[in-house]
Design an enzyme around this catalytic site. Structure first.
Site, PDB file in Angstrom:
ATOM      1  N   HIS A  59       0.833  -1.211   0.000  1.00 11.68           N
ATOM      2  CA  HIS A  59       0.000   0.000   0.000  1.00 11.68           C
ATOM      3  C   HIS A  59       0.866   1.259   0.000  1.00 11.68           C
ATOM      4  O   HIS A  59       1.900   1.322   0.661  1.00 11.68           O
ATOM      5  CB  HIS A  59      -0.965   0.004   1.191  1.00 11.68           C
ATOM      6  N   ASP A 141       0.092  -3.408   8.725  1.00 12.74           N
ATOM      7  CA  ASP A 141      -1.373  -3.361   8.808  1.00 12.74           C
ATOM      8  C   ASP A 141      -1.965  -4.740   9.076  1.00 12.74           C
ATOM      9  O   ASP A 141      -3.102  -5.045   8.683  1.00 12.74           O
ATOM     10  CB  ASP A 141      -1.977  -2.785   7.513  1.00 12.74           C
TER      11      ASP A 141
HETATM   12  C1  GBP Z   1      -9.807   4.742  11.128  1.00 13.91           C
HETATM   13  O1  GBP Z   1     -10.033   3.823  11.923  1.00 13.91           O
HETATM   14  O2  GBP Z   1      -9.169   5.742  11.466  1.00 13.91           O
HETATM   15  N1  GBP Z   1     -10.004   5.817   8.981  1.00 13.91           N
HETATM   16  C2  GBP Z   1     -10.324   4.637   9.700  1.00 13.91           C
HETATM   17  C3  GBP Z   1      -9.804   3.365   9.029  1.00 13.91           C
HETATM   18  C4  GBP Z   1      -5.452   0.555   6.856  1.00 13.91           C
HETATM   19  S1  GBP Z   1      -4.902   1.863   5.755  1.00 13.91           S
HETATM   20  C5  GBP Z   1      -9.136   3.515   7.684  1.00 13.91           C
HETATM   21  C6  GBP Z   1      -8.749   2.123   7.147  1.00 13.91           C
HETATM   22  O3  GBP Z   1      -9.560   1.423   6.540  1.00 13.91           O
HETATM   23  N2  GBP Z   1      -7.511   1.730   7.363  1.00 13.91           N
HETATM   24  C7  GBP Z   1      -6.982   0.447   6.890  1.00 13.91           C
HETATM   25  C8  GBP Z   1      -7.361  -0.694   7.809  1.00 13.91           C
HETATM   26  O4  GBP Z   1      -7.044  -1.824   7.506  1.00 13.91           O
HETATM   27  N3  GBP Z   1      -7.998  -0.403   8.938  1.00 13.91           N
HETATM   28  C9  GBP Z   1      -8.413  -1.373   9.913  1.00 13.91           C
HETATM   29  C10 GBP Z   1      -9.707  -0.990  10.550  1.00 13.91           C
HETATM   30  O5  GBP Z   1     -10.318   0.016  10.134  1.00 13.91           O
HETATM   31  O6  GBP Z   1     -10.156  -1.708  11.445  1.00 13.91           O
HETATM   32  N4  GBP Z   1      -4.771   1.926   3.030  1.00 13.91           N
HETATM   33  O7  GBP Z   1      -4.225   3.107   3.293  1.00 13.91           O
HETATM   34  C11 GBP Z   1      -5.253   1.148   4.165  1.00 13.91           C
HETATM   35  O8  GBP Z   1      -4.685  -0.150   4.146  1.00 13.91           O
HETATM   36  C12 GBP Z   1      -4.886   1.511   1.690  1.00 13.91           C
HETATM   37  C13 GBP Z   1      -3.976   1.970   0.753  1.00 13.91           C
HETATM   38  C14 GBP Z   1      -5.863   0.587   1.326  1.00 13.91           C
HETATM   39  C15 GBP Z   1      -4.092   1.530  -0.573  1.00 13.91           C
HETATM   40  C16 GBP Z   1      -5.960   0.164  -0.006  1.00 13.91           C
HETATM   41  C17 GBP Z   1      -5.055   0.609  -0.896  1.00 13.91           C
HETATM   42 BR1  GBP Z   1      -5.155  -0.022  -2.691  1.00 13.91          BR
HETATM   43 ZN    ZN Z   2      -2.516  -1.177   4.248  1.00  9.53          ZN
END
Ligand code: GBP
Ligand code: ZN
Length: 263
Positions: A59, A141
């Protein structure tokens, strides 16, 4: 003097980069250098020779700085070559050293063991280091304080293997350095699943205070603490299974993730 120093470097909105220093040799590695300029500044301030990147997953908010950092080392050859480690994946820019389960590498005299944890992404890697004074794991992550990553490229079975089979097997006093500061949201979710878990409510109170003084005070956690407060690490507990309306650890893992996705 301890053999290892880990410096937490905040990045973007809620990401962490980590500078890992071998104090005996002054060699260093950086985990997920999404903001290369901050990384170079921190390495300079610490007086270390940075020559390895440990990528947790593809990512952009983790691997998105690899190319610029690599370019910087190509332009300034006095810095020496930069090796970029990560799981085998074409989406990780400038990967020079693909790694898999139980592969090892060195940062000076420190020995790093790779733990393969596919699910959030297919090639996700966690990095474990043990010294006589310290045990640490960089979980990207896959494992967060009180939570886990979304199952973008994998299944509940794979997250079960990652959290329960692999990461739970590390010593309880292993410090957990994760990829994002999500403590407050994760603990709020955990509290809805296990309202009677006092370890969760106590840490939630701490997180609420830490939130006022700057969110970044909660990391590192430990594997021992996660076993007490992280509902995704507790899918074998009847109380967690009952709360989400399931009767197996696997179904509980799946249902918890679906509930957290909507939380
Ligand atoms: C929060 O909790 O603060 N904003 C919310 C969650 C990891 S980043 C945002 C979110 O979904 N974060 C991801 C995650 O797995 N969270 C666990 C959870 O919410 O319980 N990312 O930046 C995320 O992996 C990304 C980058 C994703 C590129 C897809 C791509 Br393609
Ligand atoms: Zn991620």
């Amino acid at each position: 003097m301890t053999r290892m120093t880990v410096t937490k470097i905040p990045a973007l909105k809620d990401n962490f980069m980590y500078l890992i220093i071998c104090n005996e040799t002054k060699h260093a590695a950086i985990v997920d250098p999404v903001e290369p300029e901050r990384v170079l500044k921190s390495a300079k301030e610490s007086g270390v020779s940075l020559n390895k990147v440990l990528t947790t997953h593809h990512h952009w908010d983790h691997a998105g700085g690899n190319a610029d950092l690599f370019k910087h080392y190509q332009m300034d050859t006095s810095l020496g070559p930069l090796s970029i480690y990560g799981g085998q994946d074409e989406r990780i820019p400038n990967l020079t050293n693909p790694v898999g389960q139980d592969d090892t590498l060195n940062i000076g005299n420190l020995k790093v063991r790779c733990i393969s944890t596919p699910c959030h992404t297919t090639s996700h890697i966690c990095y474990y280091i043990e010294t006589p004074e310290d045990k640490v794991v960089f979980t990207g992550d896959t494992l967060f304080l009180a939570g886990c990553g979304r199952f973008f490229e994998g299944t509940a079975q794979q997250m079960y293997d990652a959290l329960i089979t692999k990461l739970s097997a590390l010593p309880d006093d292993t410090k957990v350095y994760c990829g994002h500061e999500y403590a407050l949201n994760n603990l709020r979710f955990g509290n809805t699943i296990e309202p009677d878990n006092e370890n969760i409510s106590k840490l939630l109170a701490v997180a609420k205070e830490a939130d006022l003084d700057g969110r970044r005070a909660m990391i590192p956690s430990t594997i021992g603490q996660e076993k007490l407060i992280n509902v995704f690490m507790r899918v074998q507990k009847e109380s967690v299974q009952f709360s989400i309306g399931k009767n197996t650890p696997l179904a509980t893992m799946q249902a918890l993730r679906e509930a957290k996705d909507k939380f």
